[in-house]
Design a protein around this motif. Structure first.
Motif, short mmCIF file in Angstrom:
data_model
loop_
_atom_site.label_atom_id
_atom_site.label_comp_id
_atom_site.label_asym_id
_atom_site.label_seq_id
_atom_site.Cartn_x
_atom_site.Cartn_y
_atom_site.Cartn_z
N GLU A 31 0.66 -1.07 0.00
CA GLU A 31 -0.07 0.10 -0.09
C GLU A 31 0.69 1.47 0.14
O GLU A 31 0.64 2.27 -0.62
CB GLU A 31 -1.04 0.09 1.23
CG GLU A 31 -2.04 -1.12 1.16
CD GLU A 31 -3.17 -1.01 0.03
OE1 GLU A 31 -3.13 -0.12 -0.80
OE2 GLU A 31 -3.77 -2.11 -0.23
N GLU A 32 1.92 1.25 0.69
CA GLU A 32 2.87 2.29 0.86
C GLU A 32 3.62 2.64 -0.55
O GLU A 32 3.64 3.67 -1.15
CB GLU A 32 3.87 2.25 2.07
CG GLU A 32 4.76 3.25 2.12
CD GLU A 32 5.89 3.05 3.11
OE1 GLU A 32 6.93 3.83 3.41
OE2 GLU A 32 5.93 2.15 4.24
N ALA A 33 3.90 1.58 -1.06
CA ALA A 33 4.73 1.76 -2.28
C ALA A 33 3.68 1.99 -3.33
O ALA A 33 4.30 2.87 -4.34
CB ALA A 33 5.14 0.09 -2.72
N LYS A 34 2.43 1.68 -3.52
CA LYS A 34 1.58 1.79 -4.50
C LYS A 34 1.34 3.45 -4.58
O LYS A 34 1.19 4.05 -5.29
CB LYS A 34 0.30 1.33 -4.41
CG LYS A 34 -0.88 1.37 -5.39
CD LYS A 34 -1.93 0.74 -5.26
CE LYS A 34 -2.99 1.03 -6.34
NZ LYS A 34 -4.21 0.10 -6.17
N ALA A 35 1.05 4.06 -3.24
CA ALA A 35 0.84 5.37 -2.94
C ALA A 35 2.13 6.17 -3.39
O ALA A 35 1.88 7.27 -3.65
CB ALA A 35 0.66 5.77 -1.41
N ASN A 36 3.32 5.70 -3.42
CA ASN A 36 4.57 6.52 -3.81
C ASN A 36 4.98 6.21 -5.41
O ASN A 36 6.02 6.22 -5.60
CB ASN A 36 5.52 6.13 -2.80
CG ASN A 36 5.20 6.62 -1.42
OD1 ASN A 36 5.01 7.61 -1.22
ND2 ASN A 36 5.74 5.72 -0.42
N ASN A 37 4.14 5.46 -6.02
CA ASN A 37 4.43 5.07 -7.41
C ASN A 37 5.60 4.18 -7.51
O ASN A 37 6.08 4.00 -8.57
CB ASN A 37 4.30 6.45 -8.30
CG ASN A 37 3.31 7.39 -8.40
OD1 ASN A 37 2.20 6.50 -8.53
ND2 ASN A 37 3.26 8.46 -8.34
N THR A 62 -6.53 -7.48 -8.10
CA THR A 62 -6.34 -8.04 -9.69
C THR A 62 -5.65 -9.43 -9.51
O THR A 62 -5.35 -9.90 -10.61
CB THR A 62 -5.38 -7.12 -10.10
OG1 THR A 62 -4.28 -6.73 -9.34
CG2 THR A 62 -6.03 -5.72 -10.22
N GLY A 63 -5.38 -9.91 -8.39
CA GLY A 63 -4.41 -10.98 -8.22
C GLY A 63 -2.94 -11.17 -8.36
O GLY A 63 -2.23 -11.99 -8.13
N ILE A 64 -2.35 -9.72 -8.20
CA ILE A 64 -1.26 -9.38 -8.18
C ILE A 64 -0.66 -8.26 -7.69
O ILE A 64 -1.69 -7.07 -7.73
CB ILE A 64 -0.67 -9.38 -9.69
CG1 ILE A 64 0.74 -9.90 -9.97
CG2 ILE A 64 -0.90 -8.36 -10.45
CD1 ILE A 64 1.20 -10.19 -11.19
N ALA A 65 0.53 -8.13 -6.69
CA ALA A 65 0.78 -6.80 -6.30
C ALA A 65 2.03 -6.88 -6.05
O ALA A 65 2.90 -7.75 -5.68
CB ALA A 65 0.23 -6.72 -5.12
N ALA A 66 2.67 -5.72 -6.97
CA ALA A 66 4.00 -5.86 -7.17
C ALA A 66 4.73 -4.59 -6.41
O ALA A 66 4.22 -3.35 -6.29
CB ALA A 66 4.58 -5.61 -8.48
N LEU A 67 6.10 -4.98 -5.76
CA LEU A 67 6.70 -3.65 -5.15
C LEU A 67 8.13 -3.45 -5.87
O LEU A 67 8.85 -4.59 -6.26
CB LEU A 67 7.14 -4.25 -3.64
CG LEU A 67 5.97 -4.14 -2.70
CD1 LEU A 67 5.29 -5.53 -2.91
CD2 LEU A 67 6.71 -4.00 -1.28
N TYR A 68 8.38 -2.35 -6.34
CA TYR A 68 9.43 -2.05 -7.27
C TYR A 68 10.78 -1.92 -6.65
O TYR A 68 10.80 -1.36 -5.53
CB TYR A 68 9.14 -0.84 -8.24
CG TYR A 68 7.81 -1.23 -9.23
CD1 TYR A 68 7.60 -2.59 -9.43
CD2 TYR A 68 7.21 -0.06 -9.53
CE1 TYR A 68 6.42 -2.58 -10.48
CE2 TYR A 68 6.09 -0.20 -10.32
CZ TYR A 68 5.59 -1.52 -10.73
OH TYR A 68 4.54 -1.62 -11.39
N ARG A 69 11.76 -2.24 -7.40
CA ARG A 69 13.22 -1.64 -6.68
C ARG A 69 13.33 -0.20 -6.85
O ARG A 69 14.02 0.34 -5.99
CB ARG A 69 14.26 -2.50 -7.52
CG ARG A 69 14.07 -3.91 -7.41
CD ARG A 69 15.67 -4.70 -7.98
NE ARG A 69 15.61 -5.99 -7.69
CZ ARG A 69 15.37 -7.09 -8.60
NH1 ARG A 69 15.04 -6.78 -9.66
NH2 ARG A 69 15.41 -8.30 -8.15
N TYR A 70 12.96 0.25 -7.87
CA TYR A 70 13.17 1.77 -8.23
C TYR A 70 12.03 2.38 -8.95
O TYR A 70 11.22 1.49 -9.68
CB TYR A 70 14.45 2.09 -8.81
CG TYR A 70 14.88 1.22 -9.97
CD1 TYR A 70 14.28 1.84 -11.39
CD2 TYR A 70 15.25 -0.01 -9.90
CE1 TYR A 70 14.53 1.33 -12.15
CE2 TYR A 70 15.49 -0.68 -11.07
CZ TYR A 70 15.22 -0.21 -12.44
OH TYR A 70 15.33 -0.79 -13.57
#
Length: 384
Positions: A289-295, A376-384
């Motif tokens: 949720e934090e990552a999604k809010a910060n793009n 959606t069945g998927i949630a990704a956290l990015y490295r950058y």
């Protein structure tokens, strides 16, 4: 035989040959169930043969299937199976993986290995090990929130204090008198000079150190799973003292597992695992949720595919047991195509994305539907 570990998954995913054969089946540990396993295996090999004969000559097919036929005739192997089996081969590679879980029967002929059952097993967040420890021997289990099964330790893994210490085991160790102790394990009483007790204590410390290091190198490190110690209370502090395994949990089971049923051991283990399991799921959801809010994260499938293709995905959460009947046209380019209606078990867009992330060095975790932080069945956290 191969041990299922993250390194093996990476090795299998790196194989890109014209011909990759994947075979999965349920097996049985005991008689009479295992009597049918060889027959069923040979029937599956027959299916591989029929598929191969559509493209190759009889001589070529015989060569391709030679290691499969050899395995099918190895009666000693079939007398020591577990609950499932994966056999994967190319013209240059042959992997046999015993599994402690049943898997659906499946044969696949393609230009890459079918690894979904292996990856889902290894990447589920509720898996753990239990180390049953006494002064004289060990037992190792692996499980999840539903069940626990004992691992059939290979010959090279020491299972007793004699195997672990060999010539270093003191003669005085065997002269110690034993009396019935709590939970069915003997409680050692030492007579005579204090040196006898000192030698036995040194043996125990050496034994525990060997076991701690062996379990870490061969099981905890390859899988990344938590480890729970199950032993009488008096052994916990010494094992914690010599242990350097970062996956060992601070809470332990205060009983010798040889004195209780597997069902009870499963309940005791999950009482320890459950709080950490729930905390881990909550932490993953909060991070997403934090990552999604910060793009720096997304649950949009097209966005996640592009990020995975470029190696940007650090961690991806996939809803367990959910299937989206599409697939990546090219797992290296991230384009889509419709599912093949003749092979519904193989066409799953979420699994293709998970495989792509794994290939690019990202972490994949399968999450129960009720704990999944995205619809959606998927949630990704990015490295950058």
């Amino acid at each position: 035989m191969e041990t299922l570990a993250r390194e093996l998954i990476q090795e299998l995913l790196s194989v890109n040959k014209k011909l990759c054969l994947s075979l999965y089946m349920t097996t049985h540990r005991n008689h009479p169930g295992n009597l049918q396993d060889i027959i069923r295996f040979k029937n599956l090999v027959k299916q591989l043969e029929e598929s191969l004969l559509e493209q190759y000559s009889t001589i070529q097919v015989e060569k391709f299937l030679e290691p499969y036929m050899t395995l099918g005739n190895n009666h000693e192997f079939w007398n020591h199976t577990l609950d499932g089996l994966a056999v994967l081969g190319t013209t240059e590679l042959f992997k046999v993986i015993k599994l402690p879980i049943a898997v659906e029967e499946l044969v696949v002929v393609a230009n890459s290995f079918h690894t979904k059952p292996l990856r889902q097993y290894l990447q589920s967040v509720d898996r753990y090990h239990v180390l049953g420890l006494s002064l004289h021997e060990i037992r190792l289990f692996e499980g999840n929130r539903h069940s626990l099964v004992e691992i059939d330790l290979p010959l090279e893994i020491p299972k007793t204090i004699t195997e672990a210490l060999g010539d270093e085991l003191t003669e005085k160790h065997s002269t110690v008198a034993s009396y019935g102790g709590v939970g069915g394990e003997s409680s050692n009483m030492h007579h005579g000079q204090g040196s006898k007790k000192d030698e036995v204590d040194k043996d125990a410390e050496r034994f525990f150190r060997v076991i701690a290091n062996t379990i870490y190198e061969n099981y905890s490190k390859p899988t990344g799973w938590p480890l729970i110690l199950a032993s009488l209370p008096e052994h916990h502090s010494l094992f914690q003292k010599v242990n350097k395994n970062p996956f060992l949990l601070s809470h332990s089971i205060n009983v010798n597992p040889s004195t209780i049923s597997t069902d009870k051991l499963t309940r005791l283990a999950w009482e320890i695992m459950n709080p950490d399991y729930l905390l881990k799921l909550e932490s993953l959801a909060n991070k997403f949720e934090e990552a999604k809010a910060n793009n720096s994260g997304s649950d949009n499938i097209k966005e996640v595919v592009k990020a995975a293709e470029s190696g940007r995905v650090d961690t991806i959460l996939i809803e367990a047991d959910r299937v989206i009947a599409e697939r990546l046209r090219n797992k290296n380019t991230g384009t889509f195509k419709q599912a093949d209606s003749t092979q519904p078990k193989l066409d799953d867009l979420l699994d293709d994305i998970g495989e792509l992330v794994t290939k690019m060095g990202g972490k994949v975790m399968f999450i129960p539907p009720d704990k999944m932080p995205a619809k959606t069945g998927i949630a990704a956290l990015y490295r950058y």
